[in-house]
Design an enzyme around this catalytic site. Structure first.
Site, mmCIF file in Angstrom:
data_model
loop_
_atom_site.group_PDB
_atom_site.id
_atom_site.type_symbol
_atom_site.label_atom_id
_atom_site.label_comp_id
_atom_site.label_asym_id
_atom_site.label_seq_id
_atom_site.Cartn_x
_atom_site.Cartn_y
_atom_site.Cartn_z
ATOM 1 N N GLN A 9 4.196 -3.518 -2.460
ATOM 2 C CA GLN A 9 5.030 -2.232 -1.534
ATOM 3 C C GLN A 9 4.443 -1.605 -1.643
ATOM 4 O OE1 GLN A 9 8.790 -1.195 -1.363
ATOM 5 N NE2 GLN A 9 7.955 -0.095 0.473
ATOM 6 N N GLY A 10 3.272 -1.191 -0.151
ATOM 7 C CA GLY A 10 2.580 0.087 -0.481
ATOM 8 C C GLY A 10 3.182 1.289 0.349
ATOM 9 N N ALA A 11 2.206 1.970 0.685
ATOM 10 C CA ALA A 11 3.158 3.132 2.043
ATOM 11 C C ALA A 11 3.024 2.505 2.756
ATOM 12 C CB ALA A 11 2.225 4.440 1.662
ATOM 13 N N GLU A 12 2.885 2.015 3.998
ATOM 14 C CA GLU A 12 2.752 1.764 4.822
ATOM 15 C C GLU A 12 3.723 0.248 5.093
ATOM 16 O OE1 GLU A 12 0.448 2.093 7.803
ATOM 17 O OE2 GLU A 12 0.405 4.093 6.702
ATOM 18 N N ARG A 14 4.861 -3.406 3.463
ATOM 19 C CA ARG A 14 5.493 -4.421 1.885
ATOM 20 C C ARG A 14 4.628 -5.800 2.491
ATOM 21 N NH1 ARG A 14 10.816 -3.436 2.963
ATOM 22 N NH2 ARG A 14 11.597 -1.822 1.479
ATOM 23 N N VAL A 15 4.047 -6.463 1.161
ATOM 24 C CA VAL A 15 3.540 -8.097 1.499
ATOM 25 C C VAL A 15 4.338 -9.199 0.889
ATOM 26 C CG1 VAL A 15 1.330 -9.403 1.125
ATOM 27 C CG2 VAL A 15 1.210 -6.396 1.716
ATOM 28 N N LYS A 28 3.099 -9.929 6.221
ATOM 29 C CA LYS A 28 2.813 -8.594 6.100
ATOM 30 C C LYS A 28 3.189 -7.734 7.182
ATOM 31 C CE LYS A 28 -0.815 -4.789 5.814
ATOM 32 N NZ LYS A 28 -2.121 -5.306 5.571
ATOM 33 N N ASP A 127 -10.988 0.739 5.311
ATOM 34 C CA ASP A 127 -10.360 1.124 4.044
ATOM 35 C C ASP A 127 -11.182 0.520 3.257
ATOM 36 O OD1 ASP A 127 -8.187 2.139 2.720
ATOM 37 O OD2 ASP A 127 -6.804 1.167 3.217
HETATM 38 N N1 ADP Z 1 -4.102 -12.963 2.642
HETATM 39 C C1 ADP Z 1 -3.607 -12.495 0.979
HETATM 40 N N2 ADP Z 1 -3.814 -13.461 0.513
HETATM 41 C C2 ADP Z 1 -3.202 -13.648 -0.703
HETATM 42 N N3 ADP Z 1 -2.854 -11.654 -1.372
HETATM 43 C C3 ADP Z 1 -2.883 -11.064 -0.094
HETATM 44 C C4 ADP Z 1 -3.370 -11.957 1.118
HETATM 45 N N4 ADP Z 1 -2.967 -9.864 1.718
HETATM 46 C C5 ADP Z 1 -2.442 -9.260 0.945
HETATM 47 N N5 ADP Z 1 -2.615 -9.734 -1.026
HETATM 48 C C6 ADP Z 1 -2.767 -8.975 -1.220
HETATM 49 O O1 ADP Z 1 -1.384 -7.731 -1.260
HETATM 50 C C7 ADP Z 1 -2.664 -7.133 -1.672
HETATM 51 C C8 ADP Z 1 -1.493 -5.711 -0.224
HETATM 52 O O2 ADP Z 1 -1.911 -5.984 1.274
HETATM 53 P P1 ADP Z 1 -3.112 -5.715 2.142
HETATM 54 O O3 ADP Z 1 -3.293 -6.040 3.363
HETATM 55 O O4 ADP Z 1 -4.013 -4.684 1.408
HETATM 56 O O5 ADP Z 1 -1.722 -4.392 2.592
HETATM 57 P P2 ADP Z 1 -1.419 -2.892 2.419
HETATM 58 O O6 ADP Z 1 -1.640 -2.140 3.271
HETATM 59 O O7 ADP Z 1 0.075 -2.577 1.162
HETATM 60 O O8 ADP Z 1 -2.196 -2.402 0.577
HETATM 61 C C9 ADP Z 1 -3.600 -6.538 -1.721
HETATM 62 O O9 ADP Z 1 -4.524 -6.023 -1.946
HETATM 63 C C10 ADP Z 1 -3.988 -8.535 -1.858
HETATM 64 O O10 ADP Z 1 -3.648 -8.646 -3.787
HETATM 65 MG MG MG Z 2 -4.480 -2.633 0.866
#
Ligand code: ADP
Ligand code: MG
Length: 219
Positions: A9-12, A14-15, A28, A127
């Site tokens: 759960q980031g600032a922008e 959720r994943v 995402k 980034d």
């Molecule tokens: N395709 C992916 N496969 C596996 N892990 C992922 C993937 N995309 C994101 N993650 C995990 O989720 C985290 C957050 O995703 P990210 O795309 O960096 O979004 P945010 O903008 O929240 O930083 C990543 O640092 C990674 O640990």
């Molecule tokens: Mg990230």
């Protein structure tokens, strides 16, 4: 949708881990920010999703390792992509392998080569941190993946690429203050792989650094 679980759960946004056409995927989702004007917020969210999608495809076309893109829905502010479930964040990799200096330096070298390829193709990540670089173990050398392209753009400017590297340098220095030699190895691989054209990016990085320091002192 009972297979869905939150990863971050980031600032922008959720994943999530989820299933899509029988595959393990990452969803995402970017959420609304109430402190922004709704029209501006909507515009920025869409721009980030478009940036991410474009760069995922661009990288994939030139052979830079990124998750495969499975679906995009601008209206729902969602991207569905391949789940690199056996990969770990470079951040975690470096922490866990701290004792094995040659392994950490090996990763620095791989990352440098990938960034040279990225910049040779005029893609600026926007980034670069060790959380946005994933490492997938393999029987030979570990494979570097890039993720999180929401702030990326296309540019052939030396300055833009140098700032991209500066962001990474700052992130590495604060996240991994004791990773001696890591950045040096990374720059060396970047120079080696990027040739003359990217050597000028490293020269520019010196300038950006100096500017950064001045800004910190007098800012
Ligand atoms: N395709 C992916 N496969 C596996 N892990 C992922 C993937 N995309 C994101 N993650 C995990 O989720 C985290 C957050 O995703 P990210 O795309 O960096 O979004 P945010 O903008 O929240 O930083 C990543 O640092 C990674 O640990
Ligand atoms: Mg990230």
């Amino acid at each position: 949708m009972n297979d869905v679980s939150l990863i971050t759960q980031g600032a922008e946004g959720r994943v999530f881990n989820a299933k899509f056409l029988g595959k393990n995927v990452i969803i995402k989702h970017r959420f609304k920010k109430t402190y922004r004007h709704p029209d501006l917020d909507d515009y920025l969210t869409k721009e980030r999703i478009k940036a991410e999608v474009k760069s995922l495809v661009r990288c994939r076309m030139v052979g830079i390792n990124v998750p495969a893109l499975y679906d995009v829905n601008l209206h729902a502010s969602e991207i569905v992509m391949e789940n690199l479930d056996d990969a770990i964040q470079a951040r975690k990799f470096i922490y866990e392998r701290k004792a094995d200096r040659s392994e950490v330096l090996g990763i620095g070298k791989e990352i440098g080569a990938v960034l040279a390829k990225l910049h040779s193709n005029d893609i600026v990540h926007g980034d670069l941190t060790t959380s946005n670089i994933l490492i997938r173990p393999s029987s030979e050398k570990p494979i570097v993946y890039l993720i999180d392209f929401g702030l990326s753009y296309v540019s052939d400017k030396i300055e833009d690429k140098a700032v991209d590297l500066y962001v990474l340098e700052r992130a590495v220095s604060s996240t991994h203050p004791d990773s001696d030699g890591f950045l040096e190895v990374l720059w060396e691989a970047y120079r080696e792989k990027g040739g003359k054209k990217l050597n000028s990016v490293l020269l520019k990085l010196d300038e950006v650094r100096t500017r950064g320091r001045k800004k910190l002192c007098f800012g």
